[in-house]
Design a protein around this motif. Structure first.
Motif, short mmCIF file in Angstrom:
data_model
loop_
_atom_site.label_atom_id
_atom_site.label_comp_id
_atom_site.label_asym_id
_atom_site.label_seq_id
_atom_site.Cartn_x
_atom_site.Cartn_y
_atom_site.Cartn_z
N GLU A 290 6.32 2.05 -8.17
CA GLU A 290 7.48 2.67 -8.77
C GLU A 290 7.12 3.94 -9.55
O GLU A 290 7.51 4.14 -10.70
CB GLU A 290 8.24 1.68 -9.67
N ILE A 291 6.34 4.78 -8.92
CA ILE A 291 5.99 6.08 -9.49
C ILE A 291 6.28 7.16 -8.47
O ILE A 291 6.44 6.90 -7.27
CB ILE A 291 4.50 6.14 -9.92
N CYS A 292 6.34 8.39 -8.94
CA CYS A 292 6.60 9.53 -8.05
C CYS A 292 5.33 9.98 -7.35
O CYS A 292 4.21 9.67 -7.77
CB CYS A 292 7.19 10.69 -8.85
N LEU A 293 5.55 10.77 -6.30
CA LEU A 293 4.42 11.38 -5.58
C LEU A 293 4.74 12.86 -5.38
O LEU A 293 5.74 13.22 -4.76
CB LEU A 293 4.22 10.70 -4.22
N GLY A 294 3.88 13.72 -5.93
CA GLY A 294 4.07 15.17 -5.78
C GLY A 294 3.26 15.70 -4.61
O GLY A 294 2.12 15.29 -4.38
N LEU A 295 3.87 16.61 -3.85
CA LEU A 295 3.19 17.24 -2.70
C LEU A 295 3.32 18.76 -2.85
O LEU A 295 4.41 19.27 -3.11
CB LEU A 295 3.81 16.77 -1.39
N CYS A 296 2.21 19.45 -2.68
CA CYS A 296 2.19 20.92 -2.80
C CYS A 296 1.46 21.50 -1.59
O CYS A 296 0.37 21.06 -1.23
CB CYS A 296 1.49 21.34 -4.09
N CYS A 383 -1.79 33.45 -3.25
CA CYS A 383 -1.28 32.34 -2.44
C CYS A 383 0.19 32.11 -2.75
O CYS A 383 0.66 32.39 -3.85
CB CYS A 383 -2.05 31.05 -2.73
N SER A 384 0.90 31.61 -1.76
CA SER A 384 2.29 31.21 -1.92
C SER A 384 2.36 29.69 -1.90
O SER A 384 1.73 29.06 -1.05
CB SER A 384 3.16 31.79 -0.81
N PHE A 385 3.12 29.12 -2.84
CA PHE A 385 3.15 27.66 -3.03
C PHE A 385 4.55 27.11 -2.78
O PHE A 385 5.55 27.72 -3.16
CB PHE A 385 2.74 27.30 -4.47
N GLY A 386 4.59 25.93 -2.15
CA GLY A 386 5.83 25.17 -2.00
C GLY A 386 5.59 23.76 -2.51
O GLY A 386 4.59 23.13 -2.15
N VAL A 387 6.45 23.27 -3.42
CA VAL A 387 6.25 21.95 -4.01
C VAL A 387 7.46 21.08 -3.75
O VAL A 387 8.60 21.56 -3.64
CB VAL A 387 5.98 22.05 -5.53
N ALA A 388 7.21 19.77 -3.65
CA ALA A 388 8.27 18.78 -3.48
C ALA A 388 7.78 17.46 -4.05
O ALA A 388 6.57 17.20 -4.09
CB ALA A 388 8.63 18.63 -2.00
N VAL A 389 8.71 16.64 -4.51
CA VAL A 389 8.39 15.36 -5.12
C VAL A 389 9.19 14.26 -4.44
O VAL A 389 10.39 14.42 -4.20
CB VAL A 389 8.69 15.37 -6.64
N CYS A 390 8.51 13.20 -4.09
CA CYS A 390 9.16 12.02 -3.54
C CYS A 390 9.57 11.10 -4.71
O CYS A 390 8.74 10.83 -5.58
CB CYS A 390 8.20 11.28 -2.60
N PRO A 391 10.83 10.69 -4.81
CA PRO A 391 11.87 10.76 -3.78
C PRO A 391 12.85 11.93 -3.93
O PRO A 391 13.78 12.04 -3.14
CB PRO A 391 12.61 9.44 -3.97
N ASP A 392 12.70 12.80 -4.93
CA ASP A 392 13.69 13.84 -5.19
C ASP A 392 13.93 14.73 -3.98
O ASP A 392 15.05 15.15 -3.72
CB ASP A 392 13.25 14.72 -6.37
#
Length: 445
Positions: A290-296, A383-392
């Motif tokens: 029950e924790i988030c996961l960040g992806l970059c 560098c260009s970065f794109g970030v997203a977080v599961c489940p958001d």
């Protein structure tokens, strides 16, 4: 037929840069010509009167044919044709001839103006050869071509593409659905996203490697590339063309090599195959905890110019340096992968969007501050970065990755050297873990 005053006749002979011949309609004999005509056929003035249209013009054969042509000239305002004049040397000169009939001192005469079109014929022949080579390159040097009309969703599939997939010339309905239904289900969302983003102007070109089903139900690995080539009156894309290359052998070889090692040899980071495994594993783990996961995802800006100008050895050094710097900034529980080429992927369990953006921007800034003696006067590497977080931004590995990847391309489109966030998704009815990082979880950078 009309009467031509003597002064005009003399002016024509004197001023026209094209060859001018005065011809007896009855015998087809050449009575006179201008200097340009002598140059065109390589004859002296006393020699030209010994010739007739039949001996000078290769394409007029026999008195009977000449009589037919003469009658047409009399009845019309002018007679035009393209033919060949015989040069004294034996060569043939391509000419464009316009012949008209007129009266001089009560006598019927023909006036032929012959323009040398040698250069035009050579240019047309060269163009035809180039078109033939281009046609060969497009139809034979690739495994297949496609041409998509966005207004009708009709798609032309070349015979080579049909043959590659095991279909006959009359098979494969020319519709977009024909292609979409044959993409591997695991690859379809990603491929369609890349195509859609190119149509919307977020990607410079459509470029994707994926699995495509052939007629026997087996999947081939293909490299599919395309680009918008036409736009409507409102500047909206109306037509895309592209080519498909069968890369099954190469892809199978790559997959076999990836089985032998989980690390990238250049940077020492975990490789793409290992990333796909770890990403799915971490999503399952974060759901249970029950924790988030960040992806970059981050990609070096204009890296191709570094390789082109300074060589791959310098390019490899830049990739290694960027990888080591980024690795030094993440926690021991985070993962850093070389996704491919100049692209890297970072996984951070238990991190929310706010802290993930801070981390990504921190890495971005440090990369920009790196000095490269080998790249003197080139400017900083960014560098260009794109970030997203599961489940958001996604509830599955594929959805999370696509959200971050789209954000990265948006960062490039918005000027590069920046961090962009993925678009939020509508949450499921029951979210098994919180939408922010675990309270009290220390952030170690």
């Amino acid at each position: 037929m009309h009467a031509l005053p003597l002064p005009i006749y003399e002016t024509v002979f004197r001023e026209l840069p094209d060859a001018v011949f005065l011809i007896d309609p009855e015998t087809s004999n050449i009575l006179d010509c201008n200097d340009a005509a002598l140059t065109q056929v390589g004859l002296a003035r006393h020699e030209i009167v010994q010739h007739s249209v039949l001996s000078l013009q290769r394409d007029v054969v026999g008195v009977e044919q000449w009589s037919s042509i003469a009658q047409v000239i009399r009845e019309s305002k002018g007679y035009y044709f393209v033919g060949q004049h015989r040069h004294k040397s034996g060569a043939e000169v391509p000419v464009e001839v316009h012949t008209s009939c007129f009266m001089r001192e009560g006598r019927e005469l023909f006036l032929s103006i012959a323009r040398d079109i040698t250069q035009r014929v050579a240019s047309e022949r060269d163009l035809a050869n180039r078109e033939a080579l281009l046609s060969y390159a497009l139809t034979e040097a690739s495994d297949g071509l496609w041409d998509w009309n966005l207004a009708t969703n009709e798609v032309f599939f070349s015979p080579q593409l049909k043959r590659m997939l095991g279909y006959g010339p009359q098979e494969m309905p020319p519709q977009l659905q024909t292609w979409e239904s044959n993409i591997h289900p695991d690859d379809a969302p990603w491929v369609q996203l890349v195509l859609r983003e190119h149509v919307e102007g977020l990607r410079e070109r459509y470029d994707a490697e994926y699995r495509l089903r052939n007629r026997n139900g087996h999947y081939l690995w293909v490299h599919d590339r395309g680009r918008v080539c036409e736009r409507d009156a409102d500047r909206k894309p109306s037509r895309l063309v592209g080519m498909v290359e069968n890369i099954t052998d190469r892809k199978n070889a790559e997959l076999a090599l990836q089985e032998l090692a989980a690390h990238d040899m250049l940077t020492g980071l975990l490789n793409r195959r290992e990333c796909e495994r770890v990403l799915r594993q971490q999503i399952d783990l974060c759901r249970r905890l029950e924790i988030c996961l960040g992806l970059c995802i981050f990609d070096l800006d204009r890296f191709k110019s570094v390789n082109d100008r300074f060589g791959h050895a310098v390019g490899d050094k830049v990739l290694h340096g960027v990888a080591q710097l980024a690795k030094s900034q993440i926690r021991s529980t985070d993962y850093l992968f070389r996704w491919g080429g100049e692209e890297f992927l970072m996984l951070c369990p238990g991190i929310g969007l706010h802290d993930l953006v801070i981390l990504a921007d921190q890495i971005r800034h440090k990369i920009e501050q790196l000095s490269w003696p080998e790249l003197e006067h080139e400017g900083p590497i960014t560098c260009s970065f794109g970030v997203a977080v599961c489940p958001d931004h996604g509830h599955t590995a594929d959805a999370l990755f696509m959200s971050a990847d789209s954000a990265m391309y948006r960062a490039k489109a918005n000027g590069r050297n920046r961090v962009e966030c993925g678009a939020p998704v509508k949450p499921p009815s029951q979210v098994p873990y919180p939408r922010s990082e675990v309270p009290g979880r220390p952030m170690i950078y």
